[in-house]
Design an enzyme around this catalytic site. Structure first.
Site, PDB file in Angstrom:
ATOM      1  N   ASP A 188       0.873  -1.165   0.000  1.00 54.66           N
ATOM      2  CA  ASP A 188       0.000   0.000   0.000  1.00 54.66           C
ATOM      3  C   ASP A 188       0.919   1.226   0.000  1.00 54.66           C
ATOM      4  OD1 ASP A 188      -2.262   1.695   0.359  1.00 54.66           O
ATOM      5  OD2 ASP A 188      -1.866   1.735   2.511  1.00 54.66           O
ATOM      6  N   ASP A 241       0.049   5.189   0.826  1.00 56.01           N
ATOM      7  CA  ASP A 241      -0.020   6.199   1.883  1.00 56.01           C
ATOM      8  C   ASP A 241      -0.028   5.537   3.257  1.00 56.01           C
ATOM      9  OD1 ASP A 241      -0.016   9.034   2.224  1.00 56.01           O
ATOM     10  OD2 ASP A 241      -2.004   8.868   3.092  1.00 56.01           O
ATOM     11  N   ASN A 250      -6.187   4.930  -3.430  1.00 57.14           N
ATOM     12  CA  ASN A 250      -6.229   6.342  -3.807  1.00 57.14           C
ATOM     13  C   ASN A 250      -6.479   6.444  -5.314  1.00 57.14           C
ATOM     14  OD1 ASN A 250      -5.506   9.000  -4.569  1.00 57.14           O
ATOM     15  ND2 ASN A 250      -4.296   9.210  -2.692  1.00 57.14           N
ATOM     16  N   LYS A 292      -9.218  -2.372  -2.513  1.00 58.43           N
ATOM     17  CA  LYS A 292      -9.099  -3.216  -1.325  1.00 58.43           C
ATOM     18  C   LYS A 292     -10.246  -2.927  -0.365  1.00 58.43           C
ATOM     19  CE  LYS A 292      -5.191  -1.123  -0.917  1.00 58.43           C
ATOM     20  NZ  LYS A 292      -3.995  -0.521  -0.328  1.00 58.43           N
ATOM     21  N   ASP A 319      -1.064  -0.538   6.023  1.00 57.83           N
ATOM     22  CA  ASP A 319      -1.200   0.147   7.313  1.00 57.83           C
ATOM     23  C   ASP A 319      -2.627   0.116   7.843  1.00 57.83           C
ATOM     24  OD1 ASP A 319      -2.211   2.025   5.382  1.00 57.83           O
ATOM     25  OD2 ASP A 319      -2.083   3.559   6.948  1.00 57.83           O
TER      26      ASP A 319
END
Lengths: 306, 306
Positions: free
Chosen positions: B28, B30, B63, B219, B244
């Site tokens: 991932d 960010d 994103n 996701k 995260d």
């Protein structure tokens, strides 16, 4: 009782007996006594006859877009010439009462909503803020946030923007900031097969952003009935709740211990009511009406035979 | 296996053994390899070392605001000088693939979303409309609706308005109109204790208005992994998914049969992971990571000892 509601289509003498048995009538507005700017045929006569017979008639609407004074004007404009302001309970009026008398909010309210909500807050003496201070290029990265916001309020807002959603989300990071919604209505029918998203959509967006659940003031929450019974003498057993939407009006009636009647002039139809009745999920049974009529104009012959 | 994930904090030789055992790394972005415009310390070195070792490195991001070309530029700007466009799988890119190759949409797409989504649709040759034809005083009562809209797409949209919501709700009255969302992320952290509402908020609003559920591309839906495996040879058993956020990244990994690693540089923290592990609800177990590290920079000593 939930699970044993009749969903019974009634007419003629059954209606006459029901009207005689009840002293208090609670009507939803849109879909029951009017469609937008057009009264349901016969509805003004029904309301005025009930009032002449000495019945108590209340109007309980999740529509938060008008001040009660403006509802009185609308009633008059549509031919209901004897409806008094004190008998109108809108979600925005009840929300202002909740903030002032129940939550006793100490601080400002951030408003997602239009003039109806703002005017009722103003009349109740509750300070509020919205997005009026934002410049056209404001974003959640650079905008100002008001200090002392102690509640976020969501109602119908046709000027809803991403920035309003973002600001409200930030205020709700404070667990002491209240989260209130006028209603959870998903949508409203318009002409030409269009629909108008309801406050429930905006509330859902903010619930996801904040990870919190809003306290809903409008139907099916019983708070609007509590507002009525704190101002008037009403015995639930003497009340008939008349509405067009199973998930709000009928459920509200069930929550408040009122007999319920569905009219088929609005959103919900007989087929859905029967599906709810036959459902295996007991939660659905609370949405089943006791009685069903095509329109409240079906009351008129019962008056005439009197 | 769900319910038996380790949630194991690892370091030193354990990380070295894990990196040796895996051929494919899905990151991932960010919160894992950068925060906004700042790379996580050591992350560029981690990525370039893995690539030098001949590992496959993919980036899977919900994103949807950037075209893949622009992600390449961002990677370069932040010190990741060896990331190739073909290895970047954003939700907007995968959504365009879904519309073109899976749904094979025949007609226009109504877009709630920004330039990233629009550019990916354009590159995939999919015609779309938004609110560009609306006059400033347009409302759902008077606006035009495009004919031939066969899908409604919701992504991050900082120009989201009530009118966009209303138009999308009307298009979705047609049961043949597809309803797609880039992702269901509820919010994203910003500086100064602010948050940015995620696409999941806008999707929730439209789900309430339409009474329908969106098909989510990002996701935790496995579709992004299917996009990767249709273009590259990847064995799930050889993959490590590093993210995260428990409810998106870890759940995605579990759905796709990948080993998962949580880094603590973003949204989710160890406490929540452990609460999920100890939860009585088996659905929560799928969000538990196999491994936990403070930051992917913890990979660096493992490389050095090699």
């Amino acid at each position: 009782m939930a699970g044993f509601k009749g969903c019974r289509k009634i007419g003629g003498s059954q209606i006459r007996n029901l009207l005689k048995a009840k002293d208090v009538f609670l009507f939803d507005c849109d879909g029951v006594i009017w469609h937008g700017e057009k009264a349901i045929t016969g509805a003004p006569k029904v309301v005025s006859t009930l009032l002449k017979q000495g019945k108590n008639v209340f109007f309980v609407t999740n529509n938060c877009t008008k001040l009660r004074e403006n509802y009185v004007k609308k009633f008059y404009r549509l031919g209901f010439t004897d409806v008094m302001q004190d008998h109108i309970f809108s979600s925005s009026y009840c929300l202002a009462l909740y903030l002032r008398d129940v939550a006793k909010v100490q601080g400002k309210v951030f408003v997602i909503g239009g003039d109806g909500v703002r005017s009722e807050l103003h009349k109740a003496g509750i300070p509020f803020v919205g997005d009026e201070d934002d410049t056209p290029d404001a974003t959640i990265f650079n905008c100002g946030l008001a200090s002392d916001v102690k509640a976020v309020l969501v109602g119908h807002d046709d000027k809803f923007t991403f920035l309003k959603l973002a600001k409200a989300s930030c205020y709700l990071r404070d667990p002491d900031c209240l989260f209130l919604a006028t209603d959870a209505d998903p949508w409203h029918p318009l002409q030409n097969d269009r629909i108008l998203p309801g406050s429930g959509c905006l509330t859902a967006a903010l619930e996801v952003a904040s990870g919190r659940k809003a306290t809903v003031i409008g139907k099916p929450s019983p708070f609007m009935f509590q507002c009525i019974s704190s101002q008037f003498r009403v015995d639930p057993a003497q009340c008939l709740m008349v509405g067009d939407r199973l998930e709000t009006d009928m459920l509200f009636g069930t929550h408040c211990g009122l007999d319920t009647m569905l009219t088929l002039t609005g959103v919900s139809q007989m087929k859905t009511a029967q599906e709810y009745k036959e459902s295996d999920h007991s939660i659905n049974h609370s949405c089943v009406p006791d009685y069903v009529v095509d329109t409240i104009a079906d009351f008129l012959p019962a008056f005439e035979e009197d």
